[in-house]
Design an enzyme around this catalytic site. Structure first.
Site, mmCIF file in Angstrom:
data_model
loop_
_atom_site.group_PDB
_atom_site.id
_atom_site.type_symbol
_atom_site.label_atom_id
_atom_site.label_comp_id
_atom_site.label_asym_id
_atom_site.label_seq_id
_atom_site.Cartn_x
_atom_site.Cartn_y
_atom_site.Cartn_z
ATOM 1 N N ASP A 66 9.912 37.785 83.748
ATOM 2 C CA ASP A 66 9.614 36.984 83.100
ATOM 3 C C ASP A 66 7.813 36.080 82.615
ATOM 4 O O ASP A 66 7.820 36.670 83.471
ATOM 5 C CB ASP A 66 10.169 36.268 83.609
ATOM 6 N N VAL A 67 7.922 36.143 81.715
ATOM 7 C CA VAL A 67 5.930 36.626 81.134
ATOM 8 C C VAL A 67 4.986 35.679 81.627
ATOM 9 O O VAL A 67 3.904 35.180 81.614
ATOM 10 C CB VAL A 67 6.125 36.745 79.390
ATOM 11 N N ASN A 93 5.615 38.789 71.937
ATOM 12 C CA ASN A 93 6.838 38.673 71.103
ATOM 13 C C ASN A 93 7.778 37.357 72.192
ATOM 14 O O ASN A 93 8.270 36.503 71.343
ATOM 15 C CB ASN A 93 7.518 39.061 70.578
ATOM 16 N N TYR A 162 7.634 23.122 71.301
ATOM 17 C CA TYR A 162 6.992 24.314 70.139
ATOM 18 C C TYR A 162 6.179 24.922 69.492
ATOM 19 O O TYR A 162 5.390 25.590 69.202
ATOM 20 C CB TYR A 162 8.481 25.026 69.358
ATOM 21 N N LYS A 166 2.484 26.910 69.093
ATOM 22 C CA LYS A 166 2.355 28.221 68.085
ATOM 23 C C LYS A 166 1.005 27.286 67.655
ATOM 24 O O LYS A 166 0.561 28.321 67.386
ATOM 25 C CB LYS A 166 3.167 28.107 67.152
#
Length: 257
Positions: A66-67, A93, A162, A166
């Site tokens: 889990d990043v 990613n 999101y 980004k």
């Protein structure tokens, strides 16, 4: 003309979010090109399937991660150091879109936080761990490629978490690129538009546009994204693709809104 495959044999990569979509496609492309690839992601079964799809050659190590969890990220890169002794590429990613179709004013804090933790904090934690390994190894240096999005440039309706993350990934890319110079670490970003993956299946039935319409959008083969990442990764560290946008030619991005 060489396609870069010969020069990358024996190099080591970590791909996060390798259990599906772009991450899986990139991992398989790098494996085919002769890289040793560590597969990271939250779903062990999906990672194992990616490893099976690779076919021949040495098995790709699977490290459930889990990043957004600093301890799990540290364990991932400790495993890389122990097994390979170095790292040449991190493809940052792993990501989450969050709940779809939720207006900004109704977005729950927990959903906002989940997207930020995965898309931004997770990318930072993995980059930081990669920096430490690349800085100390001999020969020194390596490359980080962040997966941005065309949403790093222009939002879709009801995508505040999101889109914000980004945009932030672009700032992260620039800072990594600058701070990495003293350690021979290059950092670039690939911004993808409508690659055909599980995440974009809804494109064929229609997605909301800025005008309020629901419109089907064209998609492209995810393999084209993977080949672009491989090209970026195959460059010598003296050269860097800082930003690349790969998109379905006819998607409504240029002129969005």
């Amino acid at each position: 003309m060489s396609d870069g495959r010969v020069s990358v044999v024996s190099k080591v990569a970590v791909v996060t979010g390798a259990g599906s979509g772009i991450g899986r496609a990139v991992a398989l492309e790098l494996l085919e090109a002769g890289w040793s690839v560590v597969l990271a992601g939250r779903r062990e079964e999906a990672l194992a399937e990616t490893a099976r799809l690779a076919g021949g050659g040495p098995p790709a190590p699977v490290v459930p991660t889990d990043v957004a969890d600093p301890a799990r990220v540290d364990a991932l890169f400790a495993a890389v150091r122990k097994r390979f002794g170095r790292l040449d590429l991190l493809f940052n990613n792993a990501g989450s879109f969050g709940p779809r179709g939720v207006p900004l004013e109704d977005l729950a804090y927990e959903d906002w936080r989940s997207v930020v933790d995965t898309n931004l904090t997770g990318a930072f934690l993995c980059a930081q761990a990669a920096f430490r390994l690349m800085r100390d190894q001999d020969p020194r240096g390596g490359r980080i490629i962040n997966n941005g999005s065309v949403s790093a440039h222009a939002p879709r309706p009801d995508s505040v978490a999101y889109t914000a993350t980004k945009h932030a990934v672009t700032g992260l890319t620039k800072s990594l690129s600058l701070d990495g110079r003293r350690y021979d670490i290059a950092c670039g970003q690939i911004d993808v538009g409508n690659a055909a993956t599980e995440m974009t299946e809804r494109m064929s039935v229609g997605v909301p546009q800025a005008s309020g319409e629901l419109v089907a959008e064209p998609v492209m083969d995810v393999a084209d994204v993977a080949r672009t990442v491989r090209h970026m990764a195959s460059l010598p560290l003296a050269a860097n693709v800082q930003f690349a946008t790969v998109m379905a030619t006819a998607m409504p991005y240029i002129g969005r809104g």
